[in-house]
Design a protein around this motif. Structure first.
Motif, mmCIF file in Angstrom:
data_model
loop_
_atom_site.group_PDB
_atom_site.id
_atom_site.type_symbol
_atom_site.label_atom_id
_atom_site.label_comp_id
_atom_site.label_asym_id
_atom_site.label_seq_id
_atom_site.Cartn_x
_atom_site.Cartn_y
_atom_site.Cartn_z
ATOM 1 N N LYS A 102 14.604 58.534 65.403
ATOM 2 C CA LYS A 102 15.758 58.525 66.103
ATOM 3 C C LYS A 102 16.975 59.148 65.502
ATOM 4 O O LYS A 102 17.777 59.870 66.354
ATOM 5 N N LYS A 103 17.039 58.857 64.417
ATOM 6 C CA LYS A 103 18.283 59.565 63.463
ATOM 7 C C LYS A 103 18.057 60.989 63.723
ATOM 8 O O LYS A 103 19.225 62.004 64.021
ATOM 9 N N TRP A 104 16.857 61.658 63.536
ATOM 10 C CA TRP A 104 16.795 63.358 63.427
ATOM 11 C C TRP A 104 16.937 63.625 64.854
ATOM 12 O O TRP A 104 17.566 64.704 64.860
ATOM 13 N N THR A 105 16.414 62.919 65.744
ATOM 14 C CA THR A 105 16.798 63.528 67.297
ATOM 15 C C THR A 105 18.258 63.254 67.714
ATOM 16 O O THR A 105 18.912 64.218 68.071
ATOM 17 N N LYS A 106 19.008 62.393 67.195
ATOM 18 C CA LYS A 106 20.353 62.307 67.363
ATOM 19 C C LYS A 106 21.137 63.593 66.783
ATOM 20 O O LYS A 106 21.862 64.114 67.394
ATOM 21 N N ARG A 107 20.839 63.924 65.573
ATOM 22 C CA ARG A 107 21.384 65.135 64.706
ATOM 23 C C ARG A 107 21.242 66.221 65.808
ATOM 24 O O ARG A 107 22.044 67.176 66.023
ATOM 25 N N LEU A 108 20.042 66.476 66.417
ATOM 26 C CA LEU A 108 19.532 67.787 67.000
ATOM 27 C C LEU A 108 20.347 67.662 68.206
ATOM 28 O O LEU A 108 21.006 68.747 68.748
ATOM 29 N N PHE A 109 20.629 66.484 69.084
ATOM 30 C CA PHE A 109 21.560 66.238 70.266
ATOM 31 C C PHE A 109 22.715 66.676 69.980
ATOM 32 O O PHE A 109 23.542 67.121 70.768
ATOM 33 N N ASP A 110 23.243 66.073 68.940
ATOM 34 C CA ASP A 110 24.669 66.606 68.859
ATOM 35 C C ASP A 110 24.994 67.975 68.374
ATOM 36 O O ASP A 110 25.657 68.732 68.808
ATOM 37 N N TRP A 111 23.999 68.761 67.850
ATOM 38 C CA TRP A 111 23.861 69.991 67.585
ATOM 39 C C TRP A 111 23.905 70.945 69.017
ATOM 40 O O TRP A 111 24.663 71.828 69.321
ATOM 41 N N LEU A 112 23.127 70.356 69.882
ATOM 42 C CA LEU A 112 22.908 71.102 71.382
ATOM 43 C C LEU A 112 24.515 70.701 72.069
ATOM 44 O O LEU A 112 24.692 71.647 72.859
ATOM 45 N N ASP A 113 25.070 69.573 71.927
ATOM 46 C CA ASP A 113 26.129 69.365 72.498
ATOM 47 C C ASP A 113 27.273 70.460 72.064
ATOM 48 O O ASP A 113 27.981 70.742 73.059
#
Length: 830
Positions: A71-82
């Motif tokens: 979950k944490k790793w995926t959130k980091r990737l979502f943040d970068w995509l944003d």
């Protein structure tokens, strides 16, 4: 959709699936390792690029961490995509799907003008070159093509696909649906040799912006070497589900290069094949033939006809029928090529009719009404109105100075033979000879006996020429200026008998000759042939009719058939013949009661048949049709006969009739059945034509689902030849819905022409006619059931003949040459 959009969708799907690492086949790590490099190369912002490197997607270990860490790793990737989206930067090179969409449609168009430019060295005379001129076709391969009647480049161009597989519907991998034919375009992530069961094959993972999918090819391990990693590939085929994952199984494939696709992503042609020829090879070679030679095909059709009928140019039609841009243009190509076939067929038969009737004068006969009256007065029946109408049409033709060329249609038992007999008598009364040709010896012998029976009622046998009822020839006098001699000429006669008849025919001693193909043998020479009657003429080809005609000096021709043919089709197939129809049965004949039974009720049918025989009636039992072999059919009939004799009717007298029996044995069986010595005749379909047994009241057809409606109607016509009630029982081998529908029609419809229309509708023209019309051009594309196009082609052919700009004009040289190719080479088209 960009790669970044795809990544976001996959992450959203992973979140929906509870971070279970099931968003893509093979897991998220595998996907990211493949895509990381492509994403990085497209990022131009240094800060975002540094953050991307910190994510280390190329070496991700998502599968080895727990759910919370995921979950944490995926959130980091979502943040970068944003952040990436906010920066509004162009991160990717042009996506594969857009590249494909912008070029594929134009690339796949078959442009004849481009073909001309790319192959200026090809010559038109190369069309007749052997197909070995095409790269890859060896002499061994050419022999395989020869089994399909493909020997030249021209043959290959006219080797049309049977159908198309629609691979034109492109989908993203995430949109794939099970059980449908679809096309994807993607990158090869991995290809390797895999083992399926005990056999090796190829397994590949193909990905696009939305995900990846497994593709397998069974028994083709060599394909693994043809799929380099990161190469662009097009996959077309049906998607299946295996263990919850979507899989392409043995689909068509092509590498996406700068060339036209022929196996995928389009309407892909499906060709007839034979052992040793494979679909990809055949498509490759037909495409090369089109690219190199289609533009050199001469369009023989006059421009005004093409414009008036809205037809494609011939080279374009040839190209588009093989590799169409879409279904609409494929139909236009088929229309053009079908029109050509029907138009050339019509021109051919109309040319023959013109040549027969106008190239040399016919024999104009005087109509001796007293002969007609004497003959009709002695018959035990009167002619129907339909018979009188048809007789008038024939007599009118016989009076003309041009040769009659007429087709007489009539139901079984409608009285065609008596009309033919009157025409033959008019011929003899005018000092000419008449001939009647039948397709089988049994039918020829029956005609001989029936006509002799008519003549015996109308005249007498002179004592000086007295002959027995079994003699051949026979002589009759009393109603013509001189005695009439009638002979039977068939193959089973002894050589001495044939030689004697040949001599007497040549000297003019015999007035009427009835026979089989023996009549058109070169040894037969007529003294003065004035009329040729051809019975069951659909059993003979155009050239056989022509051979009989050539036995005299432009004699009159009367063709007869008991197989009802829809009028437009009759005019197309037999356009060289005028049409007469006896559409009325003699009074007093009862309708044959028809019923179909399921196979399990066969014993009931046998019991009914036995009751009829106990009332001094006779019956037919027709054995199932075996189309592959007359030998197998005869064997099956023999087996059935033996079973019926031993197990079902051991106390009755049965006879056997099939096509492999010697003619003398056939005649013996038929004579015994006709004279009442046999109760039941077990037979193959040989009884379809002409056999007349007035005492027979039951027709039992086994395996009725193997026969066409028109053929079943012919069987039914063999019974009910007198005023007794007759019955037809139809038992299918398999009681399918289709069989039920067709046999129900037999119960309800007793009109032969209505059944013929239904037969044509249900089975198509190929099966409707059964045997190919030898002497007529093959129809590869045209369907005789397309009455609208058929009538259009006929009308255009008639217009060409009747107009000033006719077939003989110089501008129609190409059309005359094409006629000579598709028809007999000894015919002159001018």
């Amino acid at each position: 959709m960009t790669t970044i959009d795809s990544l976001r969708k996959i992450l959203e799907l992973e979140r929906q699936k509870g971070y279970s690492d099931k968003a893509v086949i093979g897991g998220l790590d595998r996907y990211l390792h493949k895509q990381a490099g492509q994403i990085r190369q497209s990022v131009n912002n240094p800060q975002l690029l540094a953050e991307f490197d910190e994510l280390n997607l190329a070496n991700s270990n998502y599968s080895s961490i727990d759910v919370d860490e995921r979950k944490k790793w995926t959130k980091r990737l979502f943040d970068w995509l944003d952040k990436l989206e906010e920066a509004k930067q162009d991160i990717l090179t042009p996506p594969l799907c857009n590249e494909f969409s912008s070029s594929l449609q134009e690339r796949n168009k078959v442009r004849v003008t481009e073909v001309v430019k790319s192959h200026p060295e090809k010559k038109s005379d190369g069309l007749d070159s052997p197909i070995t001129i095409i790269k890859g076709i060896t002499s061994t391969t050419a022999n395989k093509f020869a089994r399909l009647n493909v020997r030249t480049v021209h043959d290959l161009l006219y080797f049309f696909p049977r159908r198309y597989v629609d691979y034109s519907q492109r989908k993203f991998i995430a949109e794939l649906e099970e059980g449908k034919e679809q096309t994807i375009i993607g990158l090869i992530w991995q290809a390797r040799i895999a083992t399926f069961g005990n056999r090796k094959g190829t397994e590949a993972i193909v990905g696009d912006e939305t995900g990846n999918v497994k593709v397998v090819w069974f028994n083709q391990p060599y394909l693994a070497k043809r799929f380099p990693t990161n190469a662009k590939v097009v996959i077309s085929g049906t998607v299946y589900s295996f263990k919850g994952q979507k899989v392409f199984e043995s689909p068509e494939w092509e590498m996406l290069e700068q060339k036209e696709l022929i196996h995928t992503a389009r309407l892909v042609p499906v060709y007839p094949l034979t052992q040793g020829l494979y679909p990809r090879q055949v498509r490759k070679w037909t495409k090369e033939a089109i690219d190199g030679w289609a533009c050199h095909i001469s369009d023989f059709l006059p421009s005004e006809i093409k414009n008036r009928c809205h037809l494609l140019h011939l080279p374009e039609a040839i190209a588009q029928i093989h590799y169409p841009d879409d279904y609409l243009i494929a139909e236009k190509a088929k229309k053009r090529l079908a029109f050509d076939e029907l138009f050339l067929l019509q021109l051919g038969v109309l040319s023959r009719k013109r040549d027969w009737q106008e190239s040399q004068p016919g024999n104009a006969f005087n109509i001796h009404q007293e002969v007609i009256d004497t003959f009709l007065h002695c018959l035990p029946f009167t002619l129907t109105r339909a018979q009188e109408r048809v007789l008038g049409e024939i007599l009118t033709d016989l009076k003309q100075p041009r040769a009659m060329s007429r087709l007489l249609q009539g139901e079984v038992g409608s009285g065609k033979t008596v009309i033919a007999t009157l025409a033959l008598l008019m011929t003899v009364a005018n000092g000419h000879q008449g001939a009647l040709m039948a397709p089988t010896e049994v039918l020829a012998e029956q005609h001989f006996h029936n006509i002799c029976d008519y003549l015996s009622k109308a005249g007498t046998q002179p004592s000086t020429l007295a002959t027995s009822q079994r003699s051949n020839p026979r002589c009759y006098a009393g109603f013509l200026p001189r005695p009439l001699t009638i002979a039977l000429l068939i193959g089973s006669l002894s050589d001495n008998e044939k030689e004697d008849l040949h001599c007497r025919i040549k000297q003019g001693e015999i007035g009427i000759v009835i026979g089989t193909h023996a009549l058109i043998q070169k040894e037969v020479e007529f003294y003065k042939l004035g009329l040729a009657v051809i019975d069951e003429q659909q059993r003979f080809g155009v050239l056989q009719r022509q051979n009989l005609r050539q036995k005299g000096f432009n004699p009159h021709i009367l063709a007869m058939t008991a197989t009802p043919i829809p009028r437009t089709m009759a005019l197309t197939l037999y356009g060289d013949l005028d049409l007469s129809t006896i559409d009325e049965l003699p009074p007093g004949r009862q309708e044959v009661k028809t019923r179909f039974l399921q196979p399990q009720y066969t014993e009931k049918a046998y019991s009914f048949l036995r009751r009829q025989v106990s009332q001094s009636k006779q019956a037919f039992i027709i054995c199932p049709l075996i189309e592959e072999s007359e030998i197998l059919e005869a064997k099956a009939a023999t087996t059935e006969y033996e079973y019926l004799c031993k197990e079902i009717f051991p106390d009755l007298k049965l006879g056997l009739l099939h096509g492999r029996m010697p003619p003398s044995d056939k005649e013996k069986v038929m004579r015994r059945f006709r004279e009442g010595e046999l109760d039941i005749l077990v037979s193959t379909s040989v009884v379809e034509v002409g056999i007349d047994i007035p005492n027979a009241t039951v027709m039992l057809v086994e395996g009725a689902d193997h026969f066409g409606l028109s053929q079943l109607h012919q069987f039914r016509g063999r019974v009910g030849r007198n005023k007794e009630q007759a019955y037809c029982i139809l038992i299918p081998e398999k009681f399918s819905p289709e069989a039920r529908e067709r046999l129900k029609l037999m119960e309800k419809i007793h009109d032969g022409f209505a059944l013929a229309e239904k037969d044509l509708e249900l089975r198509g023209p190929g099966q409707f006619f059964g045997t190919q019309q030898s002497g007529l051009p093959d129809l590869k594309v045209a369907k005789l059931s397309n009455l609208q196009l058929l009538e259009l082609a006929r009308q255009e052919a008639i217009n060409l003949f009747q107009g000033e700009n006719n077939l003989g004009n110089p501008e129609h040289q190409l059309l005359r040459q094409q006629l000579s190719k598709v028809w007999s080479k000894d015919v002159e088209w001018s």
